[in-house]
Design a protein around this motif. Structure first.
Motif, mmCIF file in Angstrom:
data_model
loop_
_atom_site.group_PDB
_atom_site.id
_atom_site.type_symbol
_atom_site.label_atom_id
_atom_site.label_comp_id
_atom_site.label_asym_id
_atom_site.label_seq_id
_atom_site.Cartn_x
_atom_site.Cartn_y
_atom_site.Cartn_z
ATOM 1 N N LEU A 1 0.811 -1.216 0.000
ATOM 2 C CA LEU A 1 0.000 0.000 0.000
ATOM 3 C C LEU A 1 0.846 1.267 0.000
ATOM 4 C CD1 LEU A 1 -2.848 -0.926 2.512
ATOM 5 C CD2 LEU A 1 -3.128 -0.460 0.079
ATOM 6 N N ARG A 2 2.097 1.163 0.388
ATOM 7 C CA ARG A 2 2.916 2.365 0.527
ATOM 8 C C ARG A 2 3.149 3.064 -0.818
ATOM 9 N NH1 ARG A 2 7.960 0.946 4.334
ATOM 10 N NH2 ARG A 2 8.049 3.212 4.539
ATOM 11 N N ASN A 3 3.403 2.292 -1.887
ATOM 12 C CA ASN A 3 3.681 2.907 -3.191
ATOM 13 C C ASN A 3 2.491 3.687 -3.739
ATOM 14 O OD1 ASN A 3 6.330 2.023 -3.229
ATOM 15 N ND2 ASN A 3 5.809 0.089 -4.237
ATOM 16 N N PRO A 4 1.281 3.086 -3.808
ATOM 17 C CA PRO A 4 0.153 3.900 -4.301
ATOM 18 C C PRO A 4 -0.150 5.083 -3.393
ATOM 19 C CG PRO A 4 -0.591 1.746 -3.529
ATOM 20 C CD PRO A 4 0.894 1.676 -3.612
ATOM 21 N N LEU A 5 0.055 4.931 -2.078
ATOM 22 C CA LEU A 5 -0.176 6.062 -1.185
ATOM 23 C C LEU A 5 0.826 7.181 -1.458
ATOM 24 C CD1 LEU A 5 -0.998 4.399 2.256
ATOM 25 C CD2 LEU A 5 -2.478 5.893 0.915
ATOM 26 N N ALA A 6 2.068 6.805 -1.722
ATOM 27 C CA ALA A 6 3.073 7.823 -2.043
ATOM 28 C C ALA A 6 2.696 8.563 -3.329
ATOM 29 C CB ALA A 6 4.452 7.176 -2.174
ATOM 30 N N SER A 7 2.191 7.829 -4.314
ATOM 31 C CA SER A 7 1.761 8.464 -5.561
ATOM 32 C C SER A 7 0.589 9.404 -5.323
ATOM 33 C CB SER A 7 1.384 7.400 -6.589
ATOM 34 O OG SER A 7 2.495 6.592 -6.904
ATOM 35 N N LEU A 8 -0.400 8.924 -4.551
ATOM 36 C CA LEU A 8 -1.556 9.768 -4.241
ATOM 37 C C LEU A 8 -1.119 11.044 -3.534
ATOM 38 C CD1 LEU A 8 -4.191 7.146 -3.051
ATOM 39 C CD2 LEU A 8 -4.301 8.551 -5.115
ATOM 40 N N SER A 9 -0.188 10.885 -2.557
ATOM 41 C CA SER A 9 0.285 12.055 -1.833
ATOM 42 C C SER A 9 0.994 13.036 -2.776
ATOM 43 C CB SER A 9 1.228 11.623 -0.714
ATOM 44 O OG SER A 9 1.720 12.750 -0.001
ATOM 45 N N GLY A 10 1.800 12.503 -3.697
ATOM 46 C CA GLY A 10 2.514 13.364 -4.636
ATOM 47 C C GLY A 10 1.562 14.112 -5.561
ATOM 48 N N TYR A 11 0.578 13.373 -6.102
ATOM 49 C CA TYR A 11 -0.393 14.024 -6.974
ATOM 50 C C TYR A 11 -1.196 15.081 -6.220
ATOM 51 C CZ TYR A 11 0.410 10.681 -10.745
ATOM 52 O OH TYR A 11 0.976 9.951 -11.764
ATOM 53 N N ASN A 12 -1.527 14.778 -4.969
ATOM 54 C CA ASN A 12 -2.292 15.746 -4.176
ATOM 55 C C ASN A 12 -1.479 17.031 -3.968
ATOM 56 O OD1 ASN A 12 -2.833 16.677 -1.024
ATOM 57 N ND2 ASN A 12 -4.721 16.266 -2.173
ATOM 58 N N GLN A 13 -0.215 16.867 -3.637
ATOM 59 C CA GLN A 13 0.632 18.047 -3.434
ATOM 60 C C GLN A 13 0.793 18.840 -4.738
ATOM 61 O OE1 GLN A 13 4.314 16.725 -1.689
ATOM 62 N NE2 GLN A 13 3.275 15.726 0.049
ATOM 63 N N LEU A 14 0.906 18.115 -5.875
ATOM 64 C CA LEU A 14 1.024 18.797 -7.164
ATOM 65 C C LEU A 14 -0.231 19.609 -7.468
ATOM 66 C CD1 LEU A 14 2.508 19.280 -9.840
ATOM 67 C CD2 LEU A 14 1.509 17.133 -10.692
ATOM 68 N N LEU A 15 -1.395 19.003 -7.207
ATOM 69 C CA LEU A 15 -2.648 19.708 -7.452
ATOM 70 C C LEU A 15 -2.781 20.931 -6.555
ATOM 71 C CD1 LEU A 15 -5.135 16.720 -7.914
ATOM 72 C CD2 LEU A 15 -4.406 18.353 -9.666
ATOM 73 N N GLN A 16 -2.349 20.778 -5.290
ATOM 74 C CA GLN A 16 -2.422 21.920 -4.381
ATOM 75 C C GLN A 16 -1.548 23.075 -4.869
ATOM 76 O OE1 GLN A 16 -1.430 19.947 -0.649
ATOM 77 N NE2 GLN A 16 -3.529 20.240 0.088
ATOM 78 N N ARG A 17 -0.346 22.766 -5.369
ATOM 79 C CA ARG A 17 0.526 23.824 -5.888
ATOM 80 C C ARG A 17 -0.082 24.467 -7.140
ATOM 81 N NH1 ARG A 17 4.690 20.143 -4.367
ATOM 82 N NH2 ARG A 17 4.802 19.330 -6.511
ATOM 83 N N MET A 18 -0.688 23.646 -7.995
ATOM 84 C CA MET A 18 -1.327 24.184 -9.205
ATOM 85 C C MET A 18 -2.499 25.087 -8.847
ATOM 86 S SD MET A 18 -1.269 20.747 -11.631
ATOM 87 C CE MET A 18 -2.251 21.550 -12.905
#
Length: 601
Positions: free
Chosen positions: A377-394
């Motif tokens: 579960l750690r890998n998909p969670l890391a991806s979700l966290s990264g995408y979330n942070q990217l969206l927040q910056r956008m």
């Protein structure tokens, strides 16, 4: 009876003997009326007293059956032991009524004090019912409920044996008083015929009656003994069959050196009796490769069977392992109880052992599965966290609607929460599988506490007052900084969760010699006393005494019951201790200690 004897022996009787017997019969007829009046009362009393003794002995035997059955059930948990208990319990009320009626008849003869025998019977019955009500029934209830510790405490207190001894004493008083009455009635019968030949003949008749009664009593006692022997033999065979085919190992060992007296086939598969009895007590742990659950060697003096034989204590749920080439390694769960004779002396022990190897292997597979799943579960969670942070910056670079920004922020918090749960599951699995590794380095406990407090203040939505009480300098040791920060974060987080909004949470860091101590005190509702021993168990969640106005928030903030368990194992891995105690001002104080303070400034 005399005529029957004469008919049977007439062909062997000389004329002289016939004449003497005829004269005797004539004398008996001559004095019959007087003897009937003077001796009949004494005979009736003798018969009444003997009937009373027989009835009292019957009741005593049934009580012994109840006590034996109850003790057997307490030791083995087998309901079959309660069959004689229940049968005796059903028969006793009627027998007590019959015994009381005979006692009242003896009292009416005027040879005892007012209601003397009735009072003794009432006392004996009271002692019997007290033992049944206060000891037998509660112990049976606790055994059925599996409340081993409470049962062990009751048995160890000796009150049950004292109550049954009181019943025995009351029975002895009844028997002694009845024997005294028998002596008195016999003396009356002797006095009736002291000076007259007719009275002597009356004594002979009474003696004959006594012989008849004795023969009847002997026959009845013989029949009762035969029935008892048959019942005992049947019950023994039945018990042996039950024990032999039980799915758990059952062993009876003696008090001296633990030699096996009796064991079933399940026990023989684990501990061959010929091998066990050929070894000295101190040789057995090494031969069978006794170890604790964690793999450390188990000494002979720590074995539950030896402790039970020497200390007389009941031991429950003692888990250990043995290793033999024939069967491999086995995980075993032992329960032991002492065997005692009538005087209370320990004569041995009964040991019941359950093979829990498959259960423990299933637990290990479960832990490995959880560890694998959490890791995946750690890998998909890391991806979700990264995408979330990217969206927040956008969104921050555009004129995004506040609602979208809020949703992204909530998404990030939920991803972080899931990630924390996954990390907890991984830590719990590592601990269960023995894979918790500490990365020790020079660590400052005061700085770790400051970091935990700072992080807690940043995320505290209820605005608690978090106070750090620590020395101005450093408290340094070779510890795992990340793991200790995890422990402090768990304890402070729990304190914030269980404390009403706006209250104070105090974090105290101190030293005593080469040992450091950390305390986290809150002003919450506290932990109920009965739940405190289980606070650090895996997956355990205590039921808080929280007031209704923030109980819903508590339920929302509950995790998986892993934080305190993980914290406990981390502290223990450092060689420290962890615990909880009530806060004198209300709430709780969770604390832990760490050895190895190397420097203080």
């Amino acid at each position: 009876m005399l005529t029957l004897i004469l008919k049977k022996r007439a062909n062997r009787t000389t004329p002289l003997l016939l004449g003497l017997l005829t004269l005797l019969v004539g004398l008996l007829v001559a004095v019959g009326v007087g003897m009937q009046l003077s001796g009949q009362a004494a005979r009736d009393n003798v018969e009444r007293a003997n009937a009373f003794l027989l009835k009292e002995r019957t009741i005593y035997s049934l009580m012994v059956d109840m006590e034996t059955g109850e003790r057997g059930f307490i030791i083995t948990g087998d309901e079959a032991f309660l069959e004689p208990y229940d049968e005796a319990k059903a028969d006793l009320p009627a027998l007590w009524g019959e015994l009381s009626a005979i006692a009242a008849g003896l009292d009416r003869q005027g040879n005892t004090g007012p209601d003397d025998m009735t009072a003794l019977v009432a006392q004996m019955r009271a002692r019997a019912e007290e033992w049944e009500r206060e000891t037998a029934e509660p112990e049976i209830t606790l055994r059925r409920a599996g409340r081993a510790q409470e049962l062990s405490d009751i048995v160890a207190s000796g009150t049950g044996r004292a109550r049954f001894d009181a019943f025995r004493e009351a029975s002895s008083q009844v028997t002694a008083r009845t024997n005294g009455l028998l002596d008195e009635y016999n003396r009356i019968a002797q006095n009736v015929s002291a000076l007259d030949l007719s009275l002597l003949i009356g004594l002979g008749t009474l003696a004959l009656v006594g012989v008849v009664i004795t023969m009847q009593v002997s026959r009845r006692e013989a029949a009762l003994q035969q029935r008892a022997r048959h019942a005992a033999e049947t019950e023994t065979a039945r018990l042996q069959t039950i024990i032999e085919y039980l799915p758990v190992a059952v062993r009876l060992v003696d008090e001296a050196d633990g030699r096996v007296i009796l064991q079933n086939r399940a026990a023989s598969a684990l501990f061959p009796i010929e091998v066990w009895n050929s070894l000295k007590p101190e040789e057995r742990p090494a031969y069978f490769n006794y170890t604790r659950v964690d793999g450390t060697p188990l000494r002979s003096e720590d074995l539950p069977g030896l402790r039970t034989r020497k200390e007389g204590v009941t031991i429950t749920d003692f888990e250990f392992k043995i290793t033999r080439p024939e069967i491999g390694t086995r995980s075993l769960l032992a329960n032991t109880a002492p065997l005692m004779d009538g005087s209370g002396r320990i004569t041995g022990a009964v040991i019941v052992i359950q093979d829990v190897t498959r259960m423990r292997e299933a637990d290990q597979r479960k832990d490995e599965f959880i560890a694998t799943a959490a890791h995946e579960l750690r890998n998909p969670l890391a991806s979700l966290s990264g995408y979330n942070q990217l969206l927040q910056r956008m969104m921050a670079q555009t004129d995004a609607p506040p609602r979208v920004v809020s949703h992204l922020d909530q998404m990030g918090k939920q991803i972080k929460r899931i990630n924390n749960l996954v990390e907890h599951l991984l830590d719990a699995s590592r601990i269960q599988l023995g894979r918790l590794i500490l990365n020790r380095s020079r660590s400052d406990l005061v700085e770790i506490a400051k970091t935990a407090v700072s992080d807690a203040q940043a995320t505290d939505a209820d605005a608690h007052q978090i106070v750090l009480v620590a020395p101005g300098g450093e408290i340094v040791g070779e510890w795992d900084t990340t793991r200790l920060e995890q422990v402090m974060t768990n304890l402070v987080g729990n304190a914030l969760t269980y404390s009403p909004p706006g209250t104070q949470v105090e974090v105290r860091v101190s030293t005593c010699g080469s040992e450091a101590r950390v305390e986290v005190a809150d002003q919450g509702p506290g932990v109920p006393p009965e739940q405190r021993p289980r606070l650090f168990e895996l997956y355990y969640q205590s039921q808080s005494l929280a007031p209704a106005d923030y109980d819903a928030r508590l339920r929302k903030g509950r995790g998986l019951g892993l934080g305190l368990h993980i914290s406990s194992e981390i502290v223990k891995a450092h060689g420290g201790q962890i615990g909880m105690e009530p806060n004198p001002g209300g709430g709780s104080i969770f604390w832990f200690t760490l050895p190895g303070v190397s420097a203080q400034q």
